[in-house]
Design an enzyme around this catalytic site. Structure first.
Site, PDB file in Angstrom:
ATOM      1  N   HIS A  65       0.716  -1.245   0.085  1.00 50.15           N
ATOM      2  CA  HIS A  65      -0.126  -0.022  -0.001  1.00 50.15           C
ATOM      3  C   HIS A  65       1.036   1.181  -0.178  1.00 50.15           C
ATOM      4  O   HIS A  65       2.101   1.080   0.379  1.00 50.15           O
ATOM      5  CB  HIS A  65      -0.890   0.102   1.442  1.00 50.15           C
ATOM      6  CG  HIS A  65      -1.578  -1.075   1.621  1.00 50.15           C
ATOM      7  ND1 HIS A  65      -2.691  -1.709   0.996  1.00 50.15           N
ATOM      8  CD2 HIS A  65      -1.448  -2.069   2.617  1.00 50.15           C
ATOM      9  CE1 HIS A  65      -3.212  -2.651   1.472  1.00 50.15           C
ATOM     10  NE2 HIS A  65      -2.454  -3.078   2.549  1.00 50.15           N
ATOM     11  N   TYR A 107      -8.823   4.431  10.716  1.00 47.90           N
ATOM     12  CA  TYR A 107      -7.804   4.398  11.027  1.00 47.90           C
ATOM     13  C   TYR A 107      -6.872   5.573  10.437  1.00 47.90           C
ATOM     14  O   TYR A 107      -7.293   5.889   9.267  1.00 47.90           O
ATOM     15  CB  TYR A 107      -6.651   3.169  11.385  1.00 47.90           C
ATOM     16  CG  TYR A 107      -6.438   2.753   9.947  1.00 47.90           C
ATOM     17  CD1 TYR A 107      -5.497   3.315   9.281  1.00 47.90           C
ATOM     18  CD2 TYR A 107      -7.270   1.804   9.108  1.00 47.90           C
ATOM     19  CE1 TYR A 107      -4.711   2.708   7.798  1.00 47.90           C
ATOM     20  CE2 TYR A 107      -6.816   1.176   8.235  1.00 47.90           C
ATOM     21  CZ  TYR A 107      -5.753   1.765   7.478  1.00 47.90           C
ATOM     22  OH  TYR A 107      -5.414   1.274   6.341  1.00 47.90           O
ATOM     23  N   ARG A 123     -11.070  -3.837  -4.918  1.00 53.52           N
ATOM     24  CA  ARG A 123     -11.013  -4.762  -3.711  1.00 53.52           C
ATOM     25  C   ARG A 123     -12.335  -4.615  -2.829  1.00 53.52           C
ATOM     26  O   ARG A 123     -13.033  -3.651  -2.846  1.00 53.52           O
ATOM     27  CB  ARG A 123     -10.193  -4.154  -2.805  1.00 53.52           C
ATOM     28  CG  ARG A 123      -9.785  -4.974  -1.510  1.00 53.52           C
ATOM     29  CD  ARG A 123      -8.649  -4.468  -0.801  1.00 53.52           C
ATOM     30  NE  ARG A 123      -8.046  -5.371   0.225  1.00 53.52           N
ATOM     31  CZ  ARG A 123      -7.236  -5.013   1.254  1.00 53.52           C
ATOM     32  NH1 ARG A 123      -7.209  -3.557   1.696  1.00 53.52           N
ATOM     33  NH2 ARG A 123      -6.667  -5.869   2.096  1.00 53.52           N
ATOM     34  N   HIS A 153      -4.427 -12.883   2.072  1.00 56.31           N
ATOM     35  CA  HIS A 153      -3.831 -13.311   3.150  1.00 56.31           C
ATOM     36  C   HIS A 153      -4.813 -14.717   3.656  1.00 56.31           C
ATOM     37  O   HIS A 153      -5.012 -14.913   4.818  1.00 56.31           O
ATOM     38  CB  HIS A 153      -3.994 -12.478   4.385  1.00 56.31           C
ATOM     39  CG  HIS A 153      -3.798 -11.115   3.924  1.00 56.31           C
ATOM     40  ND1 HIS A 153      -2.860 -10.613   3.056  1.00 56.31           N
ATOM     41  CD2 HIS A 153      -4.194 -10.035   4.438  1.00 56.31           C
ATOM     42  CE1 HIS A 153      -2.821  -9.556   2.757  1.00 56.31           C
ATOM     43  NE2 HIS A 153      -3.652  -8.770   3.885  1.00 56.31           N
ATOM     44  N   ASP A 170       3.098  -6.725   2.186  1.00 58.21           N
ATOM     45  CA  ASP A 170       1.899  -5.872   2.841  1.00 58.21           C
ATOM     46  C   ASP A 170       2.419  -4.536   3.668  1.00 58.21           C
ATOM     47  O   ASP A 170       1.842  -4.098   4.487  1.00 58.21           O
ATOM     48  CB  ASP A 170       1.088  -6.841   3.930  1.00 58.21           C
ATOM     49  CG  ASP A 170      -0.072  -6.103   4.578  1.00 58.21           C
ATOM     50  OD1 ASP A 170      -0.835  -5.323   3.850  1.00 58.21           O
ATOM     51  OD2 ASP A 170      -0.413  -6.254   5.677  1.00 58.21           O
TER      52      ASP A 170
HETATM   53  C1  0GY Z   1      -4.116  -5.697   4.793  1.00 53.75           C
HETATM   54  C2  0GY Z   1      -4.582  -5.580   6.211  1.00 53.75           C
HETATM   55  C3  0GY Z   1      -5.272  -4.649   6.744  1.00 53.75           C
HETATM   56  C4  0GY Z   1      -5.748  -3.357   6.504  1.00 53.75           C
HETATM   57  C5  0GY Z   1      -6.068  -2.992   4.860  1.00 53.75           C
HETATM   58  O1  0GY Z   1      -6.832  -1.190   3.463  1.00 53.75           O
HETATM   59  C6  0GY Z   1      -6.476  -1.456   4.587  1.00 53.75           C
HETATM   60  O2  0GY Z   1      -6.677  -0.880   5.439  1.00 53.75           O
HETATM   61  O3  0GY Z   1      -5.664  -3.849   3.929  1.00 53.75           O
HETATM   62  C7  0GY Z   1      -5.672  -5.100   7.938  1.00 53.75           C
HETATM   63  O4  0GY Z   1      -6.003  -4.111   9.003  1.00 53.75           O
HETATM   64  O5  0GY Z   1      -5.609  -6.103   8.209  1.00 53.75           O
HETATM   65  O6  0GY Z   1      -3.993  -6.278   3.736  1.00 53.75           O
HETATM   66  O7  0GY Z   1      -3.282  -4.232   4.662  1.00 53.75           O
END
Ligand code: 0GY
Length: 306
Positions: free
Chosen positions: A33, A49, A124, A181, A257
């Site tokens: 990300h 968050y 997604r 995951h 990740d």
């Molecule tokens: C990941 C997992 C998480 C978060 C996100 O987009 C996101 O905020 O994917 C998580 O908090 O488990 O895959 O990055």
């Protein structure tokens, strides 16, 4: 605009080690990300968050440091359906990054086409209540039908206990479906127990379903290298990931990740995460598929890995 991070937020690990495991040439980090930076790409008002900044340049520096050639940048929920930070990362990647967007029903066709030109290849759908508000299934199906026409696929993020309820919806999706995951198995439960068996059955019965065998640091109960020693890091995740890699070698992807949103307890050294790969993909052939052939087929079908 200045943003204050969520209390207790763990920043990504600065100065990761150089992996001892050398990834094959052309390897793809297929799940990562970017966050902001918040003063350029503000976080979404509906976010659950507020992270630290994690810019495209920092991501691409990590790619080079770890020995990867390409990235798949997944829209993070802290940016909602405002895909500008992710798209900006793609257009500055020199063709070395593809993206996964978040869109709502009201997205214009012109915006979908512009995202495609920038390198977006999927959307997604997220089912984690701690990350997103509920979206009605009919809205998701409508989006699925529209993005299918662009040749895109759908990434789904859910927790293993929710698979029975979501099964019919997932199997109605008209595209390739990539699970984040491994559907978040509870690795404290037996690998041959009903929950993980259902996930394996889900993949076995639906050849359009792929899985990322990512996030040992998120799934592990036994914990990180500091607790276990490097050879045993995240050891409870190994049999689960290995089962998926060995059963479905042509439908698995791997990603760091980075920058690891919402981790509690510890922030992984990304170099050590790369050293985890040979534990779950135990032969050169499996690693070539996981890291190069499969992501290239999905994200750069007209190119071969370098
Ligand atoms: C990941 C997992 C998480 C978060 C996100 O987009 C996101 O905020 O994917 C998580 O908090 O488990 O895959 O990055």
């Amino acid at each position: 605009m200045a943003f204050e991070k969520t209390p207790g937020w763990l920043d990504w690990y600065a100065g990761p080690s150089k992996p001892r495991f050398q990834v094959p040439p052309g390897a793809v980090d297929a799940h990562c990300h970017v966050f902001g930076p918040g003063d350029t790409f503000p976080f979404a008002p509906e976010r659950k968050y507020t992270p630290c900044d994690a810019s495209k340049q920092q991501l691409y520096d990590l790619r080079d440091h770890l020995g990867f050639a390409r990235n798949v940048v997944v829209q993070a929920t802290c940016h909602g359906a405002d895909n500008r930070a992710m798209v900006d990362a793609l257009v500055h990647s020199g063709g070395k990054a593809r993206g996964i967007a978040t869109v709502r029903r009201d997205v214009a066709d012109a915006d979908l086409h512009a995202m495609h030109a920038a390198g977006v290849r999927g959307v997604r759908f997220n089912f984690l209540k701690r990350l997103v508000d509920f979206t009605p299934k009919d809205e998701l199906l409508e989006i699925a039908g529209r993005i299918a026409r662009l040749g895109w696929h759908i990434v789904i993020y859910f927790e293993s206990v929710d698979l029975p309820e979501l099964w019919d919806f997932f199997t109605a999706l008209p595209t390739t479906v990539v699970v984040d995951h491994m559907g978040r198995p509870d690795v404290a439960k037996p690998i041959d127990g009903p929950e993980f068996a259902l996930f394996v059955e889900f993949m076995a019965r639906h050849p359009n379903v792929w899985s990322k065998v990512s996030c040992p640091e998120r799934l592990s109960v036994s914990g990180p290298p500091a607790l276990n020693g490097e050879q045993n890091a995240y050891r409870d995740v190994i049999p689960f990931a290995r089962r998926i890699v060995e059963t479905f070698p042509d439908r698995v992807l791997w990603g760091t990740d980075w920058p690891h949103p919402n981790l509690k307890g510890h922030m992984p050294d990304d170099g050590l995460l790369v050293d985890f790969i040979p534990h779950i993909a135990t032969t050169p052939d499996l690693r070539q598929k996981l890291l190069v052939d499969n992501p290239m087929r999905l994200y750069w079908p007209d190119e071969t890995g370098e």
